[in-house]
Design a protein around this motif. Structure first.
Motif, PDB file in Angstrom:
ATOM      1  N   ARG A 216       0.837  -1.280  -0.075  1.00  0.00           N
ATOM      2  CA  ARG A 216      -0.032   0.148   0.144  1.00  0.00           C
ATOM      3  C   ARG A 216       0.832   1.249   0.016  1.00  0.00           C
ATOM      4  NH1 ARG A 216      -5.537  -0.365   1.423  1.00  0.00           N
ATOM      5  NH2 ARG A 216      -6.001  -2.588   1.689  1.00  0.00           N
ATOM      6  N   TYR A 217       2.048   1.020   0.758  1.00  0.00           N
ATOM      7  CA  TYR A 217       2.973   2.443   0.667  1.00  0.00           C
ATOM      8  C   TYR A 217       3.641   2.626  -0.801  1.00  0.00           C
ATOM      9  CZ  TYR A 217       6.510   5.606   2.488  1.00  0.00           C
ATOM     10  OH  TYR A 217       7.326   6.514   2.764  1.00  0.00           O
TER      11      TYR A 217
ATOM     12  N   MET B 213       2.905   6.028   5.918  1.00  0.00           N
ATOM     13  CA  MET B 213       2.588   4.596   5.876  1.00  0.00           C
ATOM     14  C   MET B 213       1.505   4.148   6.690  1.00  0.00           C
ATOM     15  SD  MET B 213       5.308   1.786   6.370  1.00  0.00           S
ATOM     16  CE  MET B 213       5.387   0.006   5.428  1.00  0.00           C
ATOM     17  N   VAL B 214       1.262   4.544   7.701  1.00  0.00           N
ATOM     18  CA  VAL B 214       0.097   4.099   8.875  1.00  0.00           C
ATOM     19  C   VAL B 214      -1.155   4.783   7.956  1.00  0.00           C
ATOM     20  CG1 VAL B 214      -1.026   4.424  10.945  1.00  0.00           C
ATOM     21  CG2 VAL B 214       1.727   4.025  10.722  1.00  0.00           C
ATOM     22  N   ARG B 216      -1.708   5.519   4.775  1.00  0.00           N
ATOM     23  CA  ARG B 216      -2.228   4.807   3.778  1.00  0.00           C
ATOM     24  C   ARG B 216      -2.770   3.186   3.883  1.00  0.00           C
ATOM     25  NH1 ARG B 216       0.275   6.526  -1.322  1.00  0.00           N
ATOM     26  NH2 ARG B 216       1.420   8.266  -1.115  1.00  0.00           N
ATOM     27  N   TYR B 217      -2.202   2.954   5.126  1.00  0.00           N
ATOM     28  CA  TYR B 217      -2.845   1.557   5.435  1.00  0.00           C
ATOM     29  C   TYR B 217      -4.007   1.478   6.158  1.00  0.00           C
ATOM     30  CZ  TYR B 217      -2.825  -3.065   7.805  1.00  0.00           C
ATOM     31  OH  TYR B 217      -3.085  -4.341   7.958  1.00  0.00           O
TER      32      TYR B 217
END
Lengths: 225, 225
Positions: A216-217, B213-214, B216-217
């Motif tokens: 996803r990143y 990142m978080v 996007r997750y």
DNA sequence: TGCACAATGTACGAAATGGTACGTTCAGTC
DNA sequence: GACTGAACGTACCATTTCGTACATTGTGCA
């Protein structure tokens, strides 16, 4: 690795030697790895390593000078083993997305299966990496790791499935962090949150989540409707 | 925390005592924290702690029975301090996305600013978390952490900005992993990849990436065009 | 003021621990 | 078969290190 067991090798069968320095050295190193990774540099005891070895304490100093040198050799051997396994990974023939996916899963599983290595790295960090700094071997071993990932990433950007502007080193950092933490902090995390983190089903879940997270990143943003 | 410095408190000014058990205890604990986090349980020396304290070795045993008990108290104090700081974080009045963002950044920065705590947790993991297991205090302290995150997450799902099906505990795991690794493996990582990871600009970059990142997750998948 | 107990200093003991001195055996060579 | 150096065993030493015995001082209270 245990080639000196005097069975098939012609050189060995001919000699039938009682003295077997190679195997003694390897044996010491194996025991030292277990002891250091279990108890740390200061926690491990030379006498205990000696006891668990089929050699004597004298031999440890004969081959490894002193405690710290033995520890350094242990660390080097551990890194060598890891990088050897990594080298077997063949990502060139895979599509970028599959390659990245495979790399992440490999790293995650590899770390999970090699807690000794993880613990040694933890211990080395407690010592501010001062032994690793002494080792040119380890430095050189790790040179290629980023290149492999960088190659996959660039291919992905070229094909249009990865977004631009990411640093392979930072990407490697992310993958390492998640895979490493899974092993390094298993005890405290599991106890505090009363979670059987080490259980196979939870490990599988985490592996999936980690892979998902990295993908996803990296994947290109999908356009809003 | 340093309330016993005999300045304003009426009780203290009146007494003017020479014996000051509270402050001696606190002093020992502070020194022990530095020593244990720096050198580990087996690496730290009681004599050295005693030297660096304004008290004597006798006092260490007087207040903390033995080395392992002192270590346990050190660990408990460290966790207590952390959770206290976490409690100051007020996320309820923020929109879910902002709240999560703030939580991630807070965790990342907090860990970065408290390497002693991180190192103690690393050391505790080397010991398989066996001291943490003895401490009901730490267990109870950490109970609420997941709830806070879980609340933010559920609000986000309700508002439609977070996707469903995630486990708050696993989400916390991800945030912890990235923030923790940033400190715990800084030495080996920086040396191997010849990267000034601790430099402010790189720390800022990592903080952004981790947050990104978080998010996007957790964010809902955007629909393809 | 004197008593009881908490708080503290000093010196020491016993075991653990890293490392070594010294002697012996093994294996290849002339 | 004698010689040489590598490989190895045993016993030991010096120091470190955790922990304690014992004496002493401070403090609140009757």
């Amino acid at each position: 690795m245990t080639a000196t067991s005097a069975t098939t090798s012609p050189k060995e069968t001919r000699r039938r030697r009682k003295n077997d320095p190679e195997s003694v050295r390897a044996d010491i190193l194996a025991v030292a790895t277990r002891e250091f990774s279990e108890k740390g540099l200061s926690g491990a005891r030379i006498d205990e390593i000696a006891e668990k070895t089929r050699a004597s304490k004298r031999m440890i100093y004969y081959y490894f000078s002193d405690k710290e040198t033995l520890y350094l050799h242990t660390l080097e051997a551990a890194y060598q083993k890891v990088r050897l396994q990594e080298a077997e990974l063949d990502l060139d023939h895979l599509a970028p997305l599959d390659a990245l996916c495979r790399l992440v899963r490999f790293t995650f599983c590899h770390h999970a299966k090699n807690p000794d290595f993880i613990r040694l790295v933890m211990i080395e960090n407690i010592h501010h990496g001062r032994f690793l700094a002494q080792s040119e071997l380890i430095q050189s071993l790790n040179a290629g790791v980023i290149d492999v990932l960088g190659d996959v990433y660039l291919r992905g950007v070229a094909t249009g499935c990865f977004r631009e502007g990411l640093d392979p080193r930072e990407l490697h950092w992310l993958i390492s962090a998640l895979s490493f933490f899974n092993v390094s902090n298993q005890h405290t995390f599991a106890r505090i949150f009363d979670w059987q983190q080490a259980a196979p089903e939870n490990q599988q879940k985490l592996e999936d989540h980690v892979t998902d997270m990295v993908l996803r990143y990296v994947r290109v943003d999908r356009v809003a409707p």
